[in-house]
Design an enzyme around this catalytic site. Structure first.
Site, PDB file in Angstrom:
ATOM      1  N   LEU A  34      -6.098   9.065 -10.170  1.00 52.84           N
ATOM      2  CA  LEU A  34      -6.181   9.292  -8.972  1.00 52.84           C
ATOM      3  C   LEU A  34      -4.854   8.629  -8.108  1.00 52.84           C
ATOM      4  O   LEU A  34      -3.975   9.518  -7.607  1.00 52.84           O
ATOM      5  CB  LEU A  34      -7.249   9.175  -7.862  1.00 52.84           C
ATOM      6  CG  LEU A  34      -7.396   9.304  -6.444  1.00 52.84           C
ATOM      7  CD1 LEU A  34      -7.324  10.791  -6.097  1.00 52.84           C
ATOM      8  CD2 LEU A  34      -8.687   8.702  -5.713  1.00 52.84           C
TER       9      LEU A  34
ATOM     10  N   ALA B 197      -9.112 -13.006 -14.852  1.00 55.84           N
ATOM     11  CA  ALA B 197     -10.355 -12.909 -15.171  1.00 55.84           C
ATOM     12  C   ALA B 197     -10.507 -12.403 -16.606  1.00 55.84           C
ATOM     13  O   ALA B 197     -11.560 -12.925 -16.999  1.00 55.84           O
ATOM     14  CB  ALA B 197     -10.957 -11.986 -14.270  1.00 55.84           C
ATOM     15  N   TRP B 198      -9.810 -11.870 -16.939  1.00 58.80           N
ATOM     16  CA  TRP B 198      -9.774 -10.943 -18.565  1.00 58.80           C
ATOM     17  C   TRP B 198      -9.619 -12.148 -19.640  1.00 58.80           C
ATOM     18  O   TRP B 198      -9.895 -11.978 -20.680  1.00 58.80           O
ATOM     19  CB  TRP B 198      -9.189  -9.700 -18.589  1.00 58.80           C
ATOM     20  CG  TRP B 198      -9.753  -8.627 -18.023  1.00 58.80           C
ATOM     21  CD1 TRP B 198      -9.428  -8.417 -16.661  1.00 58.80           C
ATOM     22  CD2 TRP B 198     -10.778  -7.790 -18.423  1.00 58.80           C
ATOM     23  NE1 TRP B 198     -10.406  -7.139 -16.245  1.00 58.80           N
ATOM     24  CE2 TRP B 198     -11.251  -6.925 -17.435  1.00 58.80           C
ATOM     25  CE3 TRP B 198     -11.493  -7.752 -19.549  1.00 58.80           C
ATOM     26  CZ2 TRP B 198     -12.110  -5.720 -17.561  1.00 58.80           C
ATOM     27  CZ3 TRP B 198     -12.541  -6.702 -19.844  1.00 58.80           C
ATOM     28  CH2 TRP B 198     -12.778  -5.799 -18.885  1.00 58.80           C
TER      29      TRP B 198
ATOM     30  N   GLU C 273       4.024  -9.051 -13.815  1.00 61.92           N
ATOM     31  CA  GLU C 273       3.178  -9.875 -14.238  1.00 61.92           C
ATOM     32  C   GLU C 273       3.789 -10.890 -15.325  1.00 61.92           C
ATOM     33  O   GLU C 273       3.531 -12.069 -15.442  1.00 61.92           O
ATOM     34  CB  GLU C 273       1.846  -9.532 -14.508  1.00 61.92           C
ATOM     35  CG  GLU C 273       0.685 -10.466 -14.881  1.00 61.92           C
ATOM     36  CD  GLU C 273      -0.620  -9.871 -14.979  1.00 61.92           C
ATOM     37  OE1 GLU C 273      -1.382  -9.787 -13.767  1.00 61.92           O
ATOM     38  OE2 GLU C 273      -0.995  -9.455 -15.962  1.00 61.92           O
TER      39      GLU C 273
ATOM     40  N   ALA D 232       0.922  -1.238  -0.122  1.00 60.09           N
ATOM     41  CA  ALA D 232       0.087  -0.125  -0.127  1.00 60.09           C
ATOM     42  C   ALA D 232       0.876   1.183  -0.083  1.00 60.09           C
ATOM     43  O   ALA D 232       1.356   1.711   1.133  1.00 60.09           O
ATOM     44  CB  ALA D 232      -0.987   0.053   1.257  1.00 60.09           C
ATOM     45  N   VAL D 233       1.314   1.629  -1.176  1.00 62.38           N
ATOM     46  CA  VAL D 233       2.253   2.667  -1.526  1.00 62.38           C
ATOM     47  C   VAL D 233       1.506   3.676  -2.082  1.00 62.38           C
ATOM     48  O   VAL D 233       0.677   3.989  -2.849  1.00 62.38           O
ATOM     49  CB  VAL D 233       3.534   2.258  -2.391  1.00 62.38           C
ATOM     50  CG1 VAL D 233       4.392   3.397  -2.535  1.00 62.38           C
ATOM     51  CG2 VAL D 233       4.239   0.956  -1.580  1.00 62.38           C
TER      52      VAL D 233
ATOM     53  N   ARG E  53      -0.864   6.833  -2.770  1.00 58.65           N
ATOM     54  CA  ARG E  53      -2.311   6.850  -2.204  1.00 58.65           C
ATOM     55  C   ARG E  53      -3.127   5.564  -2.462  1.00 58.65           C
ATOM     56  O   ARG E  53      -4.306   5.567  -1.932  1.00 58.65           O
ATOM     57  CB  ARG E  53      -2.982   7.971  -3.442  1.00 58.65           C
ATOM     58  CG  ARG E  53      -2.212   9.383  -3.423  1.00 58.65           C
ATOM     59  CD  ARG E  53      -2.744  10.295  -4.586  1.00 58.65           C
ATOM     60  NE  ARG E  53      -2.364  11.647  -4.389  1.00 58.65           N
ATOM     61  CZ  ARG E  53      -2.624  12.543  -5.103  1.00 58.65           C
ATOM     62  NH1 ARG E  53      -3.823  12.459  -6.286  1.00 58.65           N
ATOM     63  NH2 ARG E  53      -2.112  13.777  -5.276  1.00 58.65           N
TER      64      ARG E  53
ATOM     65  N   ASP F 203      -5.829  -3.079  -4.353  1.00 57.61           N
ATOM     66  CA  ASP F 203      -6.904  -2.631  -4.705  1.00 57.61           C
ATOM     67  C   ASP F 203      -8.329  -3.499  -5.287  1.00 57.61           C
ATOM     68  O   ASP F 203      -8.493  -3.595  -6.474  1.00 57.61           O
ATOM     69  CB  ASP F 203      -6.592  -1.730  -6.032  1.00 57.61           C
ATOM     70  CG  ASP F 203      -5.873  -2.383  -7.060  1.00 57.61           C
ATOM     71  OD1 ASP F 203      -5.307  -3.462  -6.815  1.00 57.61           O
ATOM     72  OD2 ASP F 203      -5.676  -2.001  -8.151  1.00 57.61           O
TER      73      ASP F 203
END
Length: 340
Positions: free
Chosen positions: A337, A222-223, A291, A109-110, A112, A201
């Site tokens: 964001l 999933a894609w 990945e 968790a870096v 924002r 996320d």
């Protein structure tokens, strides 16, 4: 003979270009809902009857292939693919308790990403991740003081590990493998029997239990879980250490979720970190960063268990009849964001 060979080459190249063009067009259109619905007609394959009796899960026993005839429930090398209904969760829970396991869960968790996603991730993990088991959370962050306080159940601990803030989000992603390798050689590796490495996320929405444990665990993306191999987005730049040749690869795996025993994950993270270092020295960057290197490793070192897309689902894909009970859901991607 030489003339015949040249004639065949002249016929072959236009076909290759046409297939490439159609594949590229398909990728461009795939984000539209109408085109995505067409992939339900792509067959997933079935587990060969000769392999079925041999496919056993290390925590739940014989896999119930018959419960999910519409999906692929094993790999060609005999690893189970875990779908809802193919295992008995109570048996998995009992076996994990019998082995007296501690399970690690790592998350980065870096920047924002911390205030945007971390609290929801941890709270939903407490509700659904390895309930009834001993769990240690490892939060890697550049702002340890900002990590939210979350009430933890008995036998569950949270450790905060400081990391440096990287100048680009791509560097944050790629530094993960090096950081994980170092952690697995230290306290994390000493106190956990199995470790899962997840992106922050996303949020848990269903039980994620010991049925997911194995020596080396990979997550079907999933894609891409229905796509033919020639369309999968492997790294193709031969200069990259992550590159796969045409015809190589089994499935396309998602780096948002992988796991296994400490020794297997040390090998995986060492391979990926080493490949990324080689790429930097050559001035190359793999298309999908860590990945791409993960998929290269899992092609050469087959996972012993695959998790179906139910374990890490993207709602943007749309409704799929085979997705019965998601365990994790991707959060909306607000890159403007969180990557600013």
């Amino acid at each position: 003979a030489l003339k015949g060979l040249r004639a065949r080459k002249r016929l072959w190249w236009p076909r290759l270009l046409l297939l490439s063009a159609l594949g590229f067009l398909g990728l461009l259109l795939y984000r539209t809902a109408v085109v995505r619905q067409l992939e339900v007609f792509i067959p997933m394959g079935v587990c060969p009857s000769a392999i079925m009796p041999l496919v056993r899960d290390n925590f739940t026993g014989v896999l119930r292939h018959w419960a999910r005839p519409e999906v692929l429930t094993c790999t060609s090398w005999g690893a189970p693919i875990i779908w809802d209904g193919t295992f008995e969760p109570d048996v998995a829970q009992q076996e994990a308790r019998r082995q007296n396991l501690t399970i690690g869960l790592t998350v980065f968790a870096v920047g924002r990403y911390l205030e945007k996603y971390l609290e929801s991730f941890l709270k939903t993990a407490e509700q659904h991740f390895m309930v009834g088991q001993r769990v240690v959370y490892y939060v890697f962050t550049d702002r340890p003081a900002a990590v939210p306080g979350v009430e933890l159940g008995p036998g569950r601990r949270l450790r905060v590990e400081p990391v440096a803030r990287e100048p680009r989000w791509q560097d944050v992603s790629m530094a993960r493998m090096r950081t994980l390798h170092e952690a697995l050689a230290g306290r994390l590796g000493r106190e956990a029997d199995f470790v899962f490495c997840l992106d922050v996320d996303q949020r848990f929405v269903g039980d994620f239990g010991p049925e997911a444990l194995a020596d080396l665990v990979a997550q079907l993306h999933a894609w891409h879980y229905r796509w033919p191999r020639w369309l999968l987005p492997y790294e193709r730049d031969r200069r990259s250490a992550a590159a796969l040749r045409p015809g190589e690869g089994d499935f396309y795996y998602h780096a948002a979720l992988f796991g296994g025993r400490v020794a297997a994950l040390r090998a995986l993270t060492a391979h990926c970190a080493r490949g990324q270092r080689r790429d930097r020295e050559r001035g190359v960057e793999a298309l999908w960063h860590d990945e791409s290197h993960l998929n290269q490793f899992l092609w050469r070192h087959k996972p012993t268990k695959l998790l179906s897309p139910e374990f890490c689902w993207a709602p943007e894909v749309g409704r799929r009849m085979e997705i019965r009970r998601p365990r994790l859901l991707w959060a909306p991607k607000e890159y403007a964001l969180v990557r600013a």
